[in-house]
Motif scaffolding. Sequence first.
Motif, PDB file in Angstrom:
ATOM      1  N   GLN A 183      36.109  50.165  13.198  1.00  0.00           N
ATOM      2  CA  GLN A 183      35.836  51.255  14.453  1.00  0.00           C
ATOM      3  C   GLN A 183      37.275  51.668  15.231  1.00  0.00           C
ATOM      4  N   LEU A 184      37.936  50.515  14.914  1.00  0.00           N
ATOM      5  CA  LEU A 184      39.257  50.756  16.010  1.00  0.00           C
ATOM      6  C   LEU A 184      40.306  51.206  14.773  1.00  0.00           C
ATOM      7  N   ASP A 185      39.815  51.738  13.519  1.00  0.00           N
ATOM      8  CA  ASP A 185      40.929  52.400  12.725  1.00  0.00           C
ATOM      9  C   ASP A 185      41.755  51.292  11.887  1.00  0.00           C
ATOM     10  N   GLY A 186      41.205  50.262  12.073  1.00  0.00           N
ATOM     11  CA  GLY A 186      42.153  49.050  11.437  1.00  0.00           C
ATOM     12  C   GLY A 186      41.783  48.930   9.995  1.00  0.00           C
ATOM     13  N   ALA A 187      42.490  47.859   9.217  1.00  0.00           N
ATOM     14  CA  ALA A 187      42.290  47.866   7.964  1.00  0.00           C
ATOM     15  C   ALA A 187      41.262  46.436   7.632  1.00  0.00           C
ATOM     16  N   GLU A 188      40.485  46.894   6.916  1.00  0.00           N
ATOM     17  CA  GLU A 188      39.398  45.757   6.605  1.00  0.00           C
ATOM     18  C   GLU A 188      40.003  44.411   5.854  1.00  0.00           C
ATOM     19  N   HIS A 189      40.782  44.668   5.229  1.00  0.00           N
ATOM     20  CA  HIS A 189      41.515  43.713   4.221  1.00  0.00           C
ATOM     21  C   HIS A 189      42.309  42.616   5.175  1.00  0.00           C
ATOM     22  N   ALA A 190      42.696  43.304   6.418  1.00  0.00           N
ATOM     23  CA  ALA A 190      43.428  42.372   7.443  1.00  0.00           C
ATOM     24  C   ALA A 190      42.693  41.346   8.195  1.00  0.00           C
ATOM     25  N   GLU A 207      43.558  46.662  26.144  1.00  0.00           N
ATOM     26  CA  GLU A 207      42.582  45.988  27.407  1.00  0.00           C
ATOM     27  C   GLU A 207      41.207  46.437  27.259  1.00  0.00           C
ATOM     28  N   GLN A 208      41.233  47.890  27.402  1.00  0.00           N
ATOM     29  CA  GLN A 208      40.174  48.706  27.816  1.00  0.00           C
ATOM     30  C   GLN A 208      39.181  48.681  26.388  1.00  0.00           C
ATOM     31  N   ALA A 209      39.776  48.737  25.432  1.00  0.00           N
ATOM     32  CA  ALA A 209      39.269  48.452  24.036  1.00  0.00           C
ATOM     33  C   ALA A 209      38.339  47.129  23.981  1.00  0.00           C
ATOM     34  N   PHE A 210      39.423  46.003  24.190  1.00  0.00           N
ATOM     35  CA  PHE A 210      38.624  44.466  24.428  1.00  0.00           C
ATOM     36  C   PHE A 210      37.466  44.568  25.203  1.00  0.00           C
ATOM     37  N   GLY A 211      37.780  45.200  26.357  1.00  0.00           N
ATOM     38  CA  GLY A 211      36.340  45.111  27.224  1.00  0.00           C
ATOM     39  C   GLY A 211      35.139  45.573  26.513  1.00  0.00           C
ATOM     40  N   HIS A 212      35.175  46.611  25.945  1.00  0.00           N
ATOM     41  CA  HIS A 212      34.090  47.107  25.162  1.00  0.00           C
ATOM     42  C   HIS A 212      33.719  46.485  24.175  1.00  0.00           C
ATOM     43  N   LEU A 213      34.568  45.766  23.259  1.00  0.00           N
ATOM     44  CA  LEU A 213      34.178  44.865  22.375  1.00  0.00           C
ATOM     45  C   LEU A 213      33.544  43.763  22.882  1.00  0.00           C
ATOM     46  N   ARG A 214      33.932  43.070  23.738  1.00  0.00           N
ATOM     47  CA  ARG A 214      33.339  41.812  24.236  1.00  0.00           C
ATOM     48  C   ARG A 214      32.091  42.262  24.931  1.00  0.00           C
ATOM     49  N   ALA A 215      31.736  43.363  25.601  1.00  0.00           N
ATOM     50  CA  ALA A 215      30.442  43.887  26.130  1.00  0.00           C
ATOM     51  C   ALA A 215      29.709  43.910  25.006  1.00  0.00           C
ATOM     52  N   PHE A 216      29.969  44.643  24.120  1.00  0.00           N
ATOM     53  CA  PHE A 216      29.308  45.074  22.699  1.00  0.00           C
ATOM     54  C   PHE A 216      28.664  43.435  22.090  1.00  0.00           C
ATOM     55  N   SER A 255      25.660  51.336  24.075  1.00  0.00           N
ATOM     56  CA  SER A 255      26.267  51.906  25.014  1.00  0.00           C
ATOM     57  C   SER A 255      27.754  51.422  25.112  1.00  0.00           C
ATOM     58  N   ALA A 256      28.043  50.078  24.808  1.00  0.00           N
ATOM     59  CA  ALA A 256      29.421  49.773  24.571  1.00  0.00           C
ATOM     60  C   ALA A 256      30.187  50.408  23.452  1.00  0.00           C
ATOM     61  N   SER A 257      29.322  50.395  22.128  1.00  0.00           N
ATOM     62  CA  SER A 257      29.777  51.171  21.104  1.00  0.00           C
ATOM     63  C   SER A 257      30.133  52.330  21.375  1.00  0.00           C
ATOM     64  N   LYS A 258      29.454  52.975  22.004  1.00  0.00           N
ATOM     65  CA  LYS A 258      29.676  54.565  22.339  1.00  0.00           C
ATOM     66  C   LYS A 258      30.943  54.446  23.479  1.00  0.00           C
ATOM     67  N   ASP A 259      30.983  53.807  24.151  1.00  0.00           N
ATOM     68  CA  ASP A 259      32.459  53.607  25.136  1.00  0.00           C
ATOM     69  C   ASP A 259      33.568  53.376  24.329  1.00  0.00           C
ATOM     70  N   LEU A 260      33.493  52.606  23.288  1.00  0.00           N
ATOM     71  CA  LEU A 260      34.752  52.354  22.475  1.00  0.00           C
ATOM     72  C   LEU A 260      35.082  53.682  21.803  1.00  0.00           C
ATOM     73  N   GLY A 261      34.185  54.418  21.314  1.00  0.00           N
ATOM     74  CA  GLY A 261      34.285  55.555  20.794  1.00  0.00           C
ATOM     75  C   GLY A 261      34.246  55.561  19.044  1.00  0.00           C
ATOM     76  N   PRO A 262      34.017  56.421  18.368  1.00  0.00           N
ATOM     77  CA  PRO A 262      33.970  56.641  17.022  1.00  0.00           C
ATOM     78  C   PRO A 262      35.671  56.388  16.574  1.00  0.00           C
ATOM     79  N   ASN A 263      35.627  56.112  15.175  1.00  0.00           N
ATOM     80  CA  ASN A 263      36.696  56.089  14.577  1.00  0.00           C
ATOM     81  C   ASN A 263      37.420  57.384  14.093  1.00  0.00           C
ATOM     82  N   ARG A 264      38.508  57.505  13.445  1.00  0.00           N
ATOM     83  CA  ARG A 264      39.122  58.838  13.273  1.00  0.00           C
ATOM     84  C   ARG A 264      38.353  59.818  12.300  1.00  0.00           C
ATOM     85  N   GLU A 265      37.262  59.071  11.514  1.00  0.00           N
ATOM     86  CA  GLU A 265      36.349  59.678  10.697  1.00  0.00           C
ATOM     87  C   GLU A 265      35.186  60.230  11.234  1.00  0.00           C
TER      88      GLU A 265
END
Length: 326
Positions: free
Chosen positions: A86-93, A226-235, A294-304
């Motif tokens: 969801q954060l547009d990172g690489a799953e293998h990492a 930090e904002q994304a971390f907050g949404h992840l922790r809330a989720f 709600s926390a997932s929506k606050d985080l926002g979708p990935n680039r797809e």
Amino acid sequence: MSHNGTRDAQSARPVEETPAGMEAGAGLVPRSRDLSYLRTVIDRRLGLLIPTATAHPSVLHAAMRHVLFAPGKRLRPLLAIAGVLQLDGAEHAVLDFACALEMVHASSLVMDDLPCMDDAAVRRSQPTTHVQYGEDVAMLATIALLSRAFGVAGAAPGVADRVRLDAVAILSMAVGSLGLSGGQYDDLHPAPGRSLAATEDVNRRKTGVLFVAAAEIAGHVAGADEQAFGHLRAFAGHVGRAYQILDDILDASGSAATLGKDVGKDAQKVTVIASLGAPRAKKLLSEHLAGALSASKDLGPNREGQEPLREFMDAAFGELMGPLAP
């Protein structure tokens, strides 16, 4: 608020290598795939990270694999991977960190089931580890799984050294006296007249802490701000609380054949359902599921434009998500 803001310096660090069997994009999961495919990837990687049952000492390795490879939902590693996607990172990492989380979870199941703890006979539709191999082997398997988890996290490929250090520190806190160990202690030794808030705190440490660890590791791997971390922790916090309430409800109303484990083990414990009653506990469960969405929506979708964390919730909670669909 989308996560697509300023990322920290971790995201700019070079990728060093990819896990065995994942080189040059081989086996990488397209973001359009559902999470069921990721379970196969996780299982395959776990099979490479844990010694085979034929390696000496064979009985100990068989015991380690006994619970680890029994049918399970792989929720904690799935959350870590879904968070990265969801954060547009690489799953293998994040794959090896995800596997380390599953090893920690498996070790906690072996420990929970011991006669001195919950004294369970069945786990994941098979005899518990101590029933199958004896208490001595089960205890050694717990230690071996935990130590292997830290070794895997400390040597995870494809990420910077700082990410590995952060992950090891997160896992250490999750396992220790302020996490799983302390939560299990308070679960076994409840204070007289324990409040609902105190019970929820026990649940946070006993169950929720690994979900939060998965989310935090995902944030470090993806270079979240930090904002994304907050949404992840809330989720993850909402997911952990919801999952424990659901587990309490199923323990009181489900069957061993359906759940694949002993039921009724919480009958004498101080749980949310014991404090609130089933109707109010189910309402609280729905509130936590809504909070996670709600926390997932606050985080926002990935680039797809996709929300892998929502897919994770469907995998974790199934039909319970139906009433919450937009």
